[in-house]
Scaffold this active site. Structure first.
Site, PDB file in Angstrom:
ATOM      1  N   GLU A  78      -1.663   0.063   8.179  1.00 43.47           N
ATOM      2  CA  GLU A  78      -0.472  -0.813   7.644  1.00 43.47           C
ATOM      3  C   GLU A  78       0.408  -0.121   6.692  1.00 43.47           C
ATOM      4  O   GLU A  78       1.445  -0.511   6.643  1.00 43.47           O
ATOM      5  CB  GLU A  78      -1.535  -1.700   6.781  1.00 43.47           C
TER       6      GLU A  78
ATOM      7  N   HIS B  19       3.142  -6.739   4.466  1.00 44.32           N
ATOM      8  CA  HIS B  19       2.033  -6.249   4.533  1.00 44.32           C
ATOM      9  C   HIS B  19       1.483  -6.843   6.207  1.00 44.32           C
ATOM     10  O   HIS B  19       2.325  -7.343   6.858  1.00 44.32           O
ATOM     11  CB  HIS B  19       0.772  -7.144   3.668  1.00 44.32           C
TER      12      HIS B  19
ATOM     13  N   HIS C 171       0.810  -1.276   0.045  1.00 48.21           N
ATOM     14  CA  HIS C 171      -0.157   0.073  -0.132  1.00 48.21           C
ATOM     15  C   HIS C 171       0.938   1.358  -0.255  1.00 48.21           C
ATOM     16  O   HIS C 171       2.251   1.249  -0.183  1.00 48.21           O
ATOM     17  CB  HIS C 171      -0.969   0.163   1.246  1.00 48.21           C
TER      18      HIS C 171
ATOM     19  N   GLU D 199       2.068 -11.650   5.727  1.00 49.71           N
ATOM     20  CA  GLU D 199       1.315 -10.868   6.415  1.00 49.71           C
ATOM     21  C   GLU D 199       1.888 -10.835   7.892  1.00 49.71           C
ATOM     22  O   GLU D 199       1.654 -12.001   8.524  1.00 49.71           O
ATOM     23  CB  GLU D 199      -0.201 -11.444   6.487  1.00 49.71           C
TER      24      GLU D 199
END
Length: 332
Positions: free
Chosen positions: A159, A214, A122, A295
């Site tokens: 995030e 992430h 992101h 993650e």
């Protein structure tokens, strides 16, 4: 964030329509099922991406100032939640996590001549560019949104801020070992890049390996980390046949190294034994170099959120990532 999520809706004008969903379905459930249609989605639900999947609000760059990368802490890994389904428990304070069967690299390992692409998931500015990040891109076996805004903790630590901090720390460790480290974005562009551009970054940099970092936004009751491996995809412009096997080796190294460095348990709400193989992520479908996603924890879970907002734990996370990449490049 690349797994099912449970996020509160945010306040972008583009997303005011989500209030209709929220009026009918409990908020966390609406957010979770909406998110499953994104590039971070469950494959079975990847046919549509509702506007509610785009997050807006307060996750601006600069709201969290990353701490300067520091030397790896000498203390023990923090404790974690106890997962179900046979996953290992978190490491109690003062106890070292047991390593797997993968080799541990020397801190003095020489990565001279090696190029690594780090992909901070992101972008802190995505929330302000809903039109751009909602644009559909071709991922070979379908189309996905260019990017998403990512998730955040209940306290508003995003995030995007987390991934930039951890990858910068990992970069410092890897460059100290002689590697050339290329970022897909370093908070230096207003939004994006799109998932297909992120996938191309490895080939564009003539990299040996790539890793996307992430934080997940799963159900608040779930905790732990998982590594996402590429399934073989030969469709449209995607053909990742050559990278599947080395990517799986990278994924195993990363799972063991990250668990050892942080004490974070394997996810108890998704994946199996900390590993998930997917065919719906453009970043893996279109990659020409070995690549996996991690993650690092569930930012919607209070225990994981406490760890992920701790600079010392983020340094441990970076250490686990750097050691896994080093082992991948220096062992067979």
């Amino acid at each position: 964030m690349t797994g099912p999520t449970s996020r509160p809706p945010r306040r972008s004008a583009l997303l005011r329509a989500t209030t209709v969903v929220a009026a009918v379905v409990p908020l966390c459930t609406a957010g979770w099922f909406g998110w499953r249609a994104l590039d971070h989605s469950d494959p079975a639900a990847a046919t549509a991406a509702p506007p509610s999947a785009v997050q807006s609000g307060t996750g601006q760059s600069g709201s969290q100032t990353p701490d300067t990368p520091q030397s790896p802490p000498t203390g023990s890994a923090p404790s974690g939640s106890t997962p179900t389904g046979g996953a290992p428990t978190g490491t109690p304070t003062g106890t070292a996590a047991a390593p797997g069967d993968t080799p541990a690299p020397s801190a003095a390992a020489d990565l001279t001549g090696r190029t690594i692409v780090l992909d901070p998931g992101h972008n802190p500015g995505n929330f302000a560019h809903p039109t751009e990040i909602n644009r559909q891109v071709d991922v070979g076996n379908g189309h996905k949104e260019c990017d998403t805004t990512g998730t955040e903790t209940d306290a508003g630590y995003t995030e995007a801020d987390y991934t930039l901090d951890v990858t910068r720390r990992a970069r410092a460790l890897l460059t100290a070992r002689g590697a050339k480290v290329v970022f897909t974005q370093d908070g230096d562009r207003p939004w994006g890049p799109c998932v297909d551009e992120r996938a191309r970054a490895g080939a564009d940099a003539h990299a040996d390996v790539a890793l996307s970092v992430h934080g997940d936004g799963g159900p608040a009751s779930g905790s732990g980390f998982h590594v996402i491996l590429p399934a073989k995809v030969v469709a449209g412009k995607a053909d990742n046949s050559a990278i599947v096997e080395p990517s799986h080796r990278l994924g195993l190294l990363l799972r063991d190294s990250f668990h050892t460095a942080t004490g974070e348990p394997y996810a108890d709400y998704i994946a199996h034994d900390g590993l998930d193989t997917r065919s719906d992520l453009g970043g893996l479908n279109l990659s020409a170099v070995p690549k996996v996603f991690i993650e690092c924890g569930n930012m919607r879970n209070s225990a994981d959120a406490r760890r992920m907002t701790d600079p010392q734990w983020r340094q441990q996370a970076a250490q686990g990532i750097a050691d896994a990449l080093t082992a991948f490049l220096t062992t067979h």
